[in-house]
Structure formats: C-alpha cells, structure tokens
Design an enzyme around this catalytic site. Structure first.
Site, PDB file in Angstrom:
ATOM      1  N   ASP A  95       0.853  -1.195   0.000  1.00 43.38           N
ATOM      2  CA  ASP A  95       0.000   0.000   0.000  1.00 43.38           C
ATOM      3  C   ASP A  95       0.882   1.237   0.000  1.00 43.38           C
ATOM      4  O   ASP A  95       1.061   1.914   1.013  1.00 43.38           O
ATOM      5  CB  ASP A  95      -0.947  -0.011   1.203  1.00 43.38           C
ATOM      6  CG  ASP A  95      -2.131   0.914   0.958  1.00 43.38           C
ATOM      7  OD1 ASP A  95      -2.152   1.579  -0.102  1.00 43.38           O
ATOM      8  OD2 ASP A  95      -3.019   0.988   1.813  1.00 43.38           O
ATOM      9  N   HIS A 203      -8.310   0.675   7.217  1.00 40.38           N
ATOM     10  CA  HIS A 203      -8.544   2.029   6.720  1.00 40.38           C
ATOM     11  C   HIS A 203      -9.862   2.576   7.283  1.00 40.38           C
ATOM     12  O   HIS A 203     -10.800   1.836   7.518  1.00 40.38           O
ATOM     13  CB  HIS A 203      -8.550   2.040   5.194  1.00 40.38           C
ATOM     14  CG  HIS A 203      -7.216   1.723   4.623  1.00 40.38           C
ATOM     15  ND1 HIS A 203      -7.013   1.341   3.318  1.00 40.38           N
ATOM     16  CD2 HIS A 203      -5.984   1.718   5.198  1.00 40.38           C
ATOM     17  CE1 HIS A 203      -5.732   1.131   3.118  1.00 40.38           C
ATOM     18  NE2 HIS A 203      -5.087   1.337   4.240  1.00 40.38           N
ATOM     19  N   LEU A 205     -12.391   6.449   8.089  1.00 41.25           N
ATOM     20  CA  LEU A 205     -12.630   7.895   8.183  1.00 41.25           C
ATOM     21  C   LEU A 205     -13.279   8.095   9.549  1.00 41.25           C
ATOM     22  O   LEU A 205     -14.251   7.418   9.879  1.00 41.25           O
ATOM     23  CB  LEU A 205     -13.560   8.360   7.058  1.00 41.25           C
ATOM     24  CG  LEU A 205     -13.863   9.865   6.982  1.00 41.25           C
ATOM     25  CD1 LEU A 205     -14.223  10.253   5.545  1.00 41.25           C
ATOM     26  CD2 LEU A 205     -14.975  10.304   7.912  1.00 41.25           C
ATOM     27  N   ASN A 325       4.115   4.757   4.213  1.00 39.06           N
ATOM     28  CA  ASN A 325       4.726   3.655   3.442  1.00 39.06           C
ATOM     29  C   ASN A 325       5.397   4.268   2.220  1.00 39.06           C
ATOM     30  O   ASN A 325       4.764   4.385   1.159  1.00 39.06           O
ATOM     31  CB  ASN A 325       3.668   2.661   2.935  1.00 39.06           C
ATOM     32  CG  ASN A 325       3.189   1.700   3.996  1.00 39.06           C
ATOM     33  OD1 ASN A 325       3.691   1.661   5.093  1.00 39.06           O
ATOM     34  ND2 ASN A 325       2.183   0.911   3.647  1.00 39.06           N
ATOM     35  N   SER A 375      -6.823   2.503  17.072  1.00 33.10           N
ATOM     36  CA  SER A 375      -7.927   1.642  16.661  1.00 33.10           C
ATOM     37  C   SER A 375      -9.224   2.403  16.872  1.00 33.10           C
ATOM     38  O   SER A 375      -9.244   3.457  17.495  1.00 33.10           O
ATOM     39  CB  SER A 375      -7.926   0.363  17.483  1.00 33.10           C
ATOM     40  OG  SER A 375      -8.385   0.650  18.787  1.00 33.10           O
ATOM     41  N   MET A 376     -10.322   1.854  16.354  1.00 36.81           N
ATOM     42  CA  MET A 376     -11.551   2.654  16.327  1.00 36.81           C
ATOM     43  C   MET A 376     -12.149   2.918  17.719  1.00 36.81           C
ATOM     44  O   MET A 376     -12.851   3.868  17.922  1.00 36.81           O
ATOM     45  CB  MET A 376     -12.586   2.016  15.420  1.00 36.81           C
ATOM     46  CG  MET A 376     -12.991   0.628  15.801  1.00 36.81           C
ATOM     47  SD  MET A 376     -14.010  -0.072  14.489  1.00 36.81           S
ATOM     48  CE  MET A 376     -13.950  -1.780  14.926  1.00 36.81           C
ATOM     49  N   HIS A 399       3.783   5.015  13.516  1.00 33.56           N
ATOM     50  CA  HIS A 399       2.665   5.359  12.624  1.00 33.56           C
ATOM     51  C   HIS A 399       1.314   4.934  13.176  1.00 33.56           C
ATOM     52  O   HIS A 399       0.286   5.359  12.676  1.00 33.56           O
ATOM     53  CB  HIS A 399       2.885   4.771  11.234  1.00 33.56           C
ATOM     54  CG  HIS A 399       2.442   3.344  11.081  1.00 33.56           C
ATOM     55  ND1 HIS A 399       2.883   2.323  11.894  1.00 33.56           N
ATOM     56  CD2 HIS A 399       1.598   2.768  10.197  1.00 33.56           C
ATOM     57  CE1 HIS A 399       2.346   1.193  11.527  1.00 33.56           C
ATOM     58  NE2 HIS A 399       1.546   1.416  10.500  1.00 33.56           N
ATOM     59  N   ALA A 401      -0.951   2.061  16.172  1.00 31.72           N
ATOM     60  CA  ALA A 401      -0.906   1.203  17.351  1.00 31.72           C
ATOM     61  C   ALA A 401      -0.219  -0.117  17.016  1.00 31.72           C
ATOM     62  O   ALA A 401       0.584  -0.628  17.781  1.00 31.72           O
ATOM     63  CB  ALA A 401      -2.321   0.944  17.856  1.00 31.72           C
ATOM     64  N   LYS A 475     -15.857   2.541   8.625  1.00 34.37           N
ATOM     65  CA  LYS A 475     -14.886   1.469   8.403  1.00 34.37           C
ATOM     66  C   LYS A 475     -15.179   0.706   7.122  1.00 34.37           C
ATOM     67  O   LYS A 475     -16.352   0.486   6.818  1.00 34.37           O
ATOM     68  CB  LYS A 475     -15.015   0.447   9.537  1.00 34.37           C
ATOM     69  CG  LYS A 475     -14.121   0.673  10.730  1.00 34.37           C
ATOM     70  CD  LYS A 475     -12.702   0.648  10.346  1.00 34.37           C
ATOM     71  CE  LYS A 475     -11.825  -0.120  11.270  1.00 34.37           C
ATOM     72  NZ  LYS A 475     -10.419   0.205  11.073  1.00 34.37           N
TER      73      LYS A 475
END
Lengths: 476, 152
Positions: A95, A203, A205, A325, A375-376, A399, A401, A475
């Site tokens: 990625d 990934h 938002l 990355n 994390s969320m 970058h 957790a 998510k």
C-alpha cells in the site's frame, strides 16, 4: 522479544551490534514492555535489513514495530545510491503511500453529538468504502497520466479541495519526477474505478474529539483545542499501489541474483538504485504516491461536502496529510556531513523537527505534525516532529498502534455486532458494510497506542501534542 | 464388467484442504493437496476465506487465469495475485477453483459472482500475495503444501 538479545542503550533504545553479514547495527525504539511484546520476527527482519547493500548508519524499528513481510512494519532504513545502495519494493510495501490526513472542524463535541447518527449515515453513504466499492470518478488514459503525475494538485484542479490544502500536505501534495509510463496497464486497470475510495481493513474515516492536550504551545500552532473535533482519513494508493508493489516485488526477487544481491528473505527483494529496474520502480512508486495523495485529497473533499450539508460554509482546514509507506530521497546529516540517501519508511511516519525547510511555514517553529492512527475504539494522536529524530532515525516516528492479535483470533473472540454495540455504549458510532470486518478490527486486537507514543516521545522521535478519541467511525 | 472403486493413488494426501496460519498483522494462507495443482486450488480457497466464507460465494461466472513463472513457488504467488487482480477489477469474489500445471505454466479457472456486501460481509480486501513464508513442498505423507503470507 527477549531484551537480553539487545544492548540496552537507554530506557527506550535497544541495539544489536553488527555481526556476520550485518553491515550496520539494528536499533529498536520502545520501552522494555513494548520490546517484550514484539514478535521475535521483528528482530530477525530488522537484522535482515542491515545486510542489504548500501545501507547507512543503522536499520531502525519504531516503538509500534511488528512482524511484517521482508521489512518489519515500523521499519526505517536509508541507502546511499553511490555506495551500491538499493531500493526495495518490499521495503515500501504494497500500500504505497498509505497515510493519514486530518482536518480541523472547529466543532465542539456537543455539536457533533446533536447530529451524530445522521452524520455517520451521510458520511457512510457519500464516501465509497469497503470491498468492491467504486468511486465516482472514472479515469481515461490521459486522466490517469495526469493524476499519476499531479497527485493532490491534480485532484484540486479536478475540483476536489481548497488551494490552501496543498501547503499542508507532505511535499506539497506531489511526488516530483513520477513516471506514469512506468506504471503497468494492469495497475492502471485496478485504479480505473477506485479513485476516491477508502478501501477496507484498517482504513477508516473518523470524527475524533480532542480529549487531551499535552503540549499547549504546539496545539495552539496546529489549531487544536480540547473539546473540539477533527476529521481524520486513513487510506492509501488503492489497487494501483498494490499492483505496482506486486509486480516490482516479483521482478526484483527474480533479478536479485543478477545484481549479486543475496537476499536473506526474498520478500526483501530490491534492486540497485542506480539500475534501470531500480529507476523504473522509483518512477512507478512516485506515481503511486501521487495516486494516494490524490485519493486522500478527494476523500477529504467528499467529507467536506457532507459536513457542509449539516454546517453550511464550514471550512475544514487541513491540519496535515502525511504518508507512512514510502521511500524518499532526502538529505541527512551523516558522520561525514550531509548526504542524500533514500529513506524507506514502512509503517513509519516522517517526523521533521522545527526549522526544517520543508515543514509548512505556519508550523516551522513547532515541527511537522505526525499523525498516529489508533484503533476505532481507543485513541489516535497528533505528535510534533523533533529535531532529535534526525539523528535517532532519519527524522522518523511511529505510525499507529499496531496489531497484537491476528484477524482470525479477533474474529473468534468478538462478533461484529457486539463490537458495534459496545462502542455505541461508549458514545462511538460505527458504520461499516461488514460486521466481520468490524470484528477483525476490534479495539482489543490492537496494542496500547498510548504506550507507543510515550515511547516515541522518550526516544526523541516526536513529542505528544494531543490525544484524540473517536466519535464517528466509518470502516471498510 | 464392474470396474470397482478406483485404486487409491499412491501419493493420496489424507489432509486435503486449506487453512490460515498465524501472522499478527496479515494472514498466512496454506493449501494442502495430493498434487501441486490441488494445493494451489486449496490455497486459492484460503485466499477467499480471508475476505469471506468461500461456501457463501455462488459459482455463477467463470474467469480463466493463466500464469507462467520460472519456479513453482513464484507460480503460486502469481496465481494468487492473478486472483487478487480479477477480484479487484471485476468486483467479484470466487468460491471454486480448478488448476492445471504443466511445466512452468498454470492454467486455472475461478468461479464466482459479483461482491454483494450485505450477503458476503467481505472483511478486508487482499492487497497482494507476498513472498514471505512462501513455500511449495511435498511432505512425507505425500501432501503438497502451498503457502505464503498475504497483505490485507
């Protein structure tokens, strides 16, 4: 890992001196408990990196390092082209230019709460997310070339975003000297309908509340006020980057013996920077960086469109957009003076300190914002780059957790519905097309990000500025 | 004449199937079969299982896949990456696979259907098959194991 394997330099710095085929030492940053929790593979992979030709100073692992493929995730290594140095497709990852982008909303938590569910629904509907989703933009060959050369500036010209955004994106939103012609037809095919899509897996938002400010001066410079919310996007170069990674990894693995490179792990596949293959990869990788920057620029604007339905005229200025990355040509102070080196950061964020010429003028006295995704259910962080990170790790920091549990283990332990309900009870609204995806991304599957950023600060990589807690999470 | 049951193949593998092996950040996929081709078919099922339950994918449409690689291990990576490519560009999932390997060539078929998020609940897309933990080997029981880590 057993700390006994390392020389303890100080509380957060651990060193393996060079022996056998190692050309330089391996250095891991992190407190003793983080080090103990790291898989043995992190040390093995980092030692493998130290054997690659042209590596300078040391191979580094950040406090969030975990077992990757080839390089550890959270690995940093720099190579000198003049000394036979290599570029590694495995050292950048699939990625390419995956990264984090944060916008300030200026809205207090209470204002978000008033519309929390409809806002989450609107973001979920407007931002394409999840496996199989498609973007609104379909690129013809000419449009594809322009995007691959132009990055976020291309997206801006297409009507996505605000001119001021470019000042707050790493490298002004564009990797220069990208070579769209080095990008294969198959990579282009994978991207044709993926512009402006978030993807899946880790990934996201999010709308996040600034729940704590640890560095008031830096927070003021960044415009971060406790109790206000920011909007953060984590995604990368989508199918195009994945395909470029796939193709060059294979080509470099096959070509390595011709270059006389002995790979301790084929996933470290690399080519001399000064070789046609190395140069072709650099051109393609830069095009993929532009793809990622354009993608996040588009998604940032899609999010703005949604928030403007609820708060007409809201600006959502960009705090920063930074990738984790990449491989970039940078000048660093080495023992014999400044030298241009190719810095691989795989799951590591550039962390430029105060007074660095490429930090946005508004942040020049403070340092570059370093955006750390958690994390969320837990938290994310904004850090500030430190000058000390230059000598510590070529101006790099952690970058995120990092996982502490595999997807399979997480799925066995939690159900998606259960995770969504638990988070809802904690005031966090989650929207995702996949319950299974949510289960695999359960907060408990990730390490304690607070310990990671604390170690990063102690090691001089970046200073903690603000702690963020999710309120809305979209998510894939 | 009643031919009777077919004779058991000398190399018949008792463990035909697929599994995921442990990797903290990503996922290891492993296919096990009596031949490399069968192990590749099973590895492809393991790949699908990273995303969704393979049994929940209807084999409605067929996609032909061809690959060529200088060695068997790279052929596995190419096969899995070709499936990733077809899933990505066609927005499809695949639940049944057939593979023939002749020399350095693979001719395969993948059967599946377009992604339906509500029904398939796809957890994560696979970005690519890596060369990490890449092995294609036959064990003492005659089983071929084809495996690698995939990036999710």
């Amino acid at each position: 890992m057993d700390p006994g394997r390392f020389e303890r330099v100080n509380d957060t710095t651990w060193r393996i001196p060079p022996t056998g085929p190692m050309r330089v030492p391996a250095i891991i940053y992190g407190g003793e408990s983080l080090l103990r929790d790291m898989d043995d593979k992190v040390g093995e992979q980092l030692v493998n990196v130290t054997t690659l030709p042209g590596i300078v100073r040391a191979a580094y692992a950040m406090p969030d390092a975990h077992w990757g493929y080839g390089f550890p995730i959270g690995g940093v290594a720099a190579f000198d082209a003049g000394d036979g140095g290599v570029i590694s497709a495995g050292g950048v990852g699939f990625d390419i230019s995956c990264g984090v982008r944060t916008h300030r909303t200026g809205l207090g938590r209470a204002e978000i709460e008033r519309v929390q569910a409809p806002l989450a629904d609107a973001l979920f509907q407007h931002v394409p997310v999840g496996v199989g989703s498609t973007g609104r933009i379909s690129l013809d060959p000419r449009g594809m070339d322009a995007m691959l050369a132009g990055g976020a500036a291309w997206a801006l010209a297409e009507g996505y975003g605000d001119q001021r955004d470019l000042d707050y994106i790493e490298d002004h939103g564009q990797a220069r000297d990208a070579e769209p012609e080095a990008v294969s037809e198959r990579a282009r095919q994978r991207q044709r309908r993926e512009m402006g899509t978030l993807g899946s897996g880790n990934h996201y938002l999010e709308i996040q509340e600034i729940v704590e400010v640890l560095h008031p001066e830096a927070a003021a410079t960044y415009g971060l006020r406790q109790g206000e919310c920011v909007l953060t996007i984590h995604c990368g170069s989508r199918g195009l980057g994945h395909q470029i990674g796939t193709e060059f990894l294979r080509e470099m693995a096959i070509a390595a013996p011709e270059f006389g490179i002995e790979l301790p792990d084929r996933e470290l596949a690399c080519a001399p920077i000064r070789s046609p293959l190395g140069q072709r990869y650099i051109g393609a990788m830069r095009a993929a960086i532009n793809c990622a920057l354009a993608n996040r620029q588009i998604i940032g604007q899609l999010a703005r469109d949604v928030l403007r339905r609820f708060w007409p005229g809201i600006e959502l200025p960009l705090l920063f957009d930074v990738s984790h990355n990449t491989c970039k040509l940078e000048t660093h102070a080495l023992e014999d003076g400044p030298r241009e080196v190719w810095v691989h950061r795989k799951g590591a964020t550039r962390s430029l300190g105060p007074r660095h010429a490429t930090v946005p003028a508004a942040y020049r006295d403070t340092g570059q914002p370093v955006l750390i995704g958690g994390s969320m259910g837990t938290e994310s962080w904004v850090l500030a780059g430190l000058e000390a990170s230059e000598s510590a790790a070529f101006s790099s920091a952690c970058h995120g957790a990092g996982r502490c549990m595999s997807r399979t283990q997480a799925r066995k332990r939690w159900g998606g519905r259960q995770v969504v309900d638990t988070l809802a009870a904690a005031g966090i609204t989650v929207r995702s097309p996949s319950q299974r995806g949510v289960a695999e991304e359960a907060p408990g599957a990730y390490k304690d990000v607070a310990a990671v950023v604390e170690a990063a600060e102690q090691a001089g990589l970046a200073a903690r500025v603000a702690r963020l807690k999710p309120v809305v999470c979209i998510k894939g | 004449m009643n031919p009777g049951p077919p004779p058991a193949r000398a190399s018949a593998c008792p463990d035909i199937g697929w599994e995921h092996f442990h990797h903290v950040a990503d996922v290891g996929v492993r296919g096990i079969g009596s031949t490399p081709a069968e192990a590749f078919e099973q590895a492809a099922l393991a790949l699908t299982a990273v995303i969704t339950e393979p049994a929940g994918v209807r084999p409605a449409a067929r996609v032909d896949i061809e690959c060529r690689a200088p060695e068997l291990e790279l052929l596995l990576v190419d096969w899995l990456n070709a499936i990733v490519f077809e899933m990505s560009t066609r927005r499809m999932l695949f639940g049944a696979f057939e593979v023939r390997i002749e020399g350095d060539r693979l001719a395969g078929q993948a059967r599946g259907e377009p992604v339906e998020a509500a029904r398939h609940q796809p957890a994560a897309e696979v970005k690519g098959a890596t060369l990490s933990e890449l092995r294609v080997r036959q064990d003492a029981h005659g089983c071929w194991r084809a495996q690698c880590v995939v990036d999710v």
